[in-house]
Design an enzyme around this catalytic site. Sequence first.
Site, PDB file in Angstrom:
ATOM      1  N   GLN A  11      14.061 -78.509 -53.723  1.00 45.18           N
ATOM      2  CA  GLN A  11      14.071 -77.072 -53.458  1.00 45.18           C
ATOM      3  C   GLN A  11      14.489 -76.279 -54.688  1.00 45.18           C
ATOM      4  O   GLN A  11      15.398 -76.683 -55.407  1.00 45.18           O
ATOM      5  CB  GLN A  11      15.041 -76.784 -52.315  1.00 45.18           C
ATOM      6  CG  GLN A  11      14.509 -75.751 -51.352  1.00 45.18           C
ATOM      7  CD  GLN A  11      15.211 -75.805 -50.015  1.00 45.18           C
ATOM      8  OE1 GLN A  11      15.431 -76.868 -49.475  1.00 45.18           O
ATOM      9  NE2 GLN A  11      15.562 -74.666 -49.472  1.00 45.18           N
ATOM     10  N   SER A  91      16.886 -84.665 -53.887  1.00 49.85           N
ATOM     11  CA  SER A  91      17.095 -84.143 -52.530  1.00 49.85           C
ATOM     12  C   SER A  91      15.801 -84.236 -51.709  1.00 49.85           C
ATOM     13  O   SER A  91      15.329 -85.330 -51.427  1.00 49.85           O
ATOM     14  CB  SER A  91      17.640 -82.711 -52.599  1.00 49.85           C
ATOM     15  OG  SER A  91      18.017 -82.254 -51.330  1.00 49.85           O
ATOM     16  N   LEU A  92      15.219 -83.105 -51.362  1.00 50.59           N
ATOM     17  CA  LEU A  92      13.943 -83.094 -50.640  1.00 50.59           C
ATOM     18  C   LEU A  92      12.903 -83.975 -51.341  1.00 50.59           C
ATOM     19  O   LEU A  92      12.076 -84.633 -50.699  1.00 50.59           O
ATOM     20  CB  LEU A  92      13.444 -81.647 -50.580  1.00 50.59           C
ATOM     21  CG  LEU A  92      11.946 -81.446 -50.359  1.00 50.59           C
ATOM     22  CD1 LEU A  92      11.609 -81.714 -48.920  1.00 50.59           C
ATOM     23  CD2 LEU A  92      11.532 -80.054 -50.755  1.00 50.59           C
ATOM     24  N   ARG A 116      13.834 -81.191 -40.955  1.00 49.78           N
ATOM     25  CA  ARG A 116      15.041 -81.248 -41.784  1.00 49.78           C
ATOM     26  C   ARG A 116      15.428 -79.848 -42.259  1.00 49.78           C
ATOM     27  O   ARG A 116      16.582 -79.435 -42.167  1.00 49.78           O
ATOM     28  CB  ARG A 116      14.772 -82.162 -42.989  1.00 49.78           C
ATOM     29  CG  ARG A 116      15.892 -82.282 -44.025  1.00 49.78           C
ATOM     30  CD  ARG A 116      15.406 -83.205 -45.161  1.00 49.78           C
ATOM     31  NE  ARG A 116      16.408 -83.500 -46.172  1.00 49.78           N
ATOM     32  CZ  ARG A 116      16.569 -82.832 -47.309  1.00 49.78           C
ATOM     33  NH1 ARG A 116      15.807 -81.774 -47.572  1.00 49.78           N
ATOM     34  NH2 ARG A 116      17.484 -83.208 -48.195  1.00 49.78           N
ATOM     35  N   HIS A 201      24.133 -80.398 -48.736  1.00 44.12           N
ATOM     36  CA  HIS A 201      24.811 -81.565 -49.313  1.00 44.12           C
ATOM     37  C   HIS A 201      26.334 -81.440 -49.253  1.00 44.12           C
ATOM     38  O   HIS A 201      27.042 -81.845 -50.165  1.00 44.12           O
ATOM     39  CB  HIS A 201      24.323 -81.843 -50.742  1.00 44.12           C
ATOM     40  CG  HIS A 201      22.855 -82.128 -50.796  1.00 44.12           C
ATOM     41  ND1 HIS A 201      22.308 -83.285 -50.284  1.00 44.12           N
ATOM     42  CD2 HIS A 201      21.813 -81.383 -51.263  1.00 44.12           C
ATOM     43  CE1 HIS A 201      20.990 -83.245 -50.448  1.00 44.12           C
ATOM     44  NE2 HIS A 201      20.671 -82.100 -51.020  1.00 44.12           N
ATOM     45  N   GLN A 250      22.032 -88.494 -46.877  1.00 43.63           N
ATOM     46  CA  GLN A 250      21.694 -87.575 -47.970  1.00 43.63           C
ATOM     47  C   GLN A 250      21.929 -86.109 -47.618  1.00 43.63           C
ATOM     48  O   GLN A 250      22.294 -85.306 -48.474  1.00 43.63           O
ATOM     49  CB  GLN A 250      20.212 -87.812 -48.355  1.00 43.63           C
ATOM     50  CG  GLN A 250      19.792 -87.132 -49.625  1.00 43.63           C
ATOM     51  CD  GLN A 250      18.423 -86.495 -49.475  1.00 43.63           C
ATOM     52  OE1 GLN A 250      18.189 -85.700 -48.569  1.00 43.63           O
ATOM     53  NE2 GLN A 250      17.524 -86.840 -50.370  1.00 43.63           N
TER      54      GLN A 250
END
Length: 315
Positions: A11, A91-92, A116, A201, A250
């Site tokens: 992102q 991440s993503l 998500r 996170h 995560q």
Amino acid sequence: MGKIAFLFPGQGSQSVGMGKTFAEENEAVSAIFKRADTRLETELTKLIFEGPEAELTITTNTQPALLTTSIAMLEAFRIADIQPDYVAGHSLGEYSALVCAQALSFEDAVYAVRMRGSFMEDAVPEGQGAMAAILGIERSLLKEITDEVTLKGQPVELANLNCPGQIVISGSKEAVEEASLIAKEKGARRAIPLSVSGPFHSSLMKPAADKLAEVLNNININDALVPVIANVTASEVRSGEEIKQKLVQQVYSPVLWEDTVNYLLDQDVDTFIEIGPGNVLSGLVKKINRKVRVFSVNDRESLEKTVETIKGGNA
């Protein structure tokens, strides 16, 4: 011969129009966008190509949009017949890496990241969470600061360990502001509040992780054909069951990006290819190690240049 790693962005790399020219020039690329629209029963492609930007930056839209565009660009890159020894995503982006490694089908991945994004948006009421980038401070010192602030009752944690001197913190608004101030007092160069819709996170995301676990339990996750470096541990995962556990963790754990790149360097990776919009990860890799070869594949020109350099170098 050094090894090759494919990297996939997360992102923040999104922009209106990403992948549009690729899709117009390449039928296989266009097909990826259509498959996303079909699976999500929405006009995601129209939003990606035409905006509006305000709607594209809503987490629930950004996550499937970025995954779709990254996989579309990977599809275009297949022409090069360059295979990765390792894959990783920020991440993503880890979901794009898992599609690349054939642990997840594209359809399952695009659905999972839409959910998500939705769970992450809903986990903390608007305005109560925050994130900030802290520049020019040691990881251990920043961890001491965040631990100290958290002990007072409001959580703030290390969220993205991107590269030396660039760490993102995440947590409740008050705690992030307090930790930012203390970090500056203790020598941080800058503390930049990030315009995000939640404290990603951080432990405040645990409710989102629980809901995501239910979604992933109903999705087929295969063993990865290529080692995937998990954000949570900065080490290899191959088994489908372990991949699922790491994806759940995560959501509320720090993204160990600097450690991930260092792990890949230790495995003799000397060529990093970022596939997807923007070039954020390419920049981070260069800050971690200036000697390696770094490429960004995000349009036809960069794709051709990458193929020419790598194939030319191997000739």
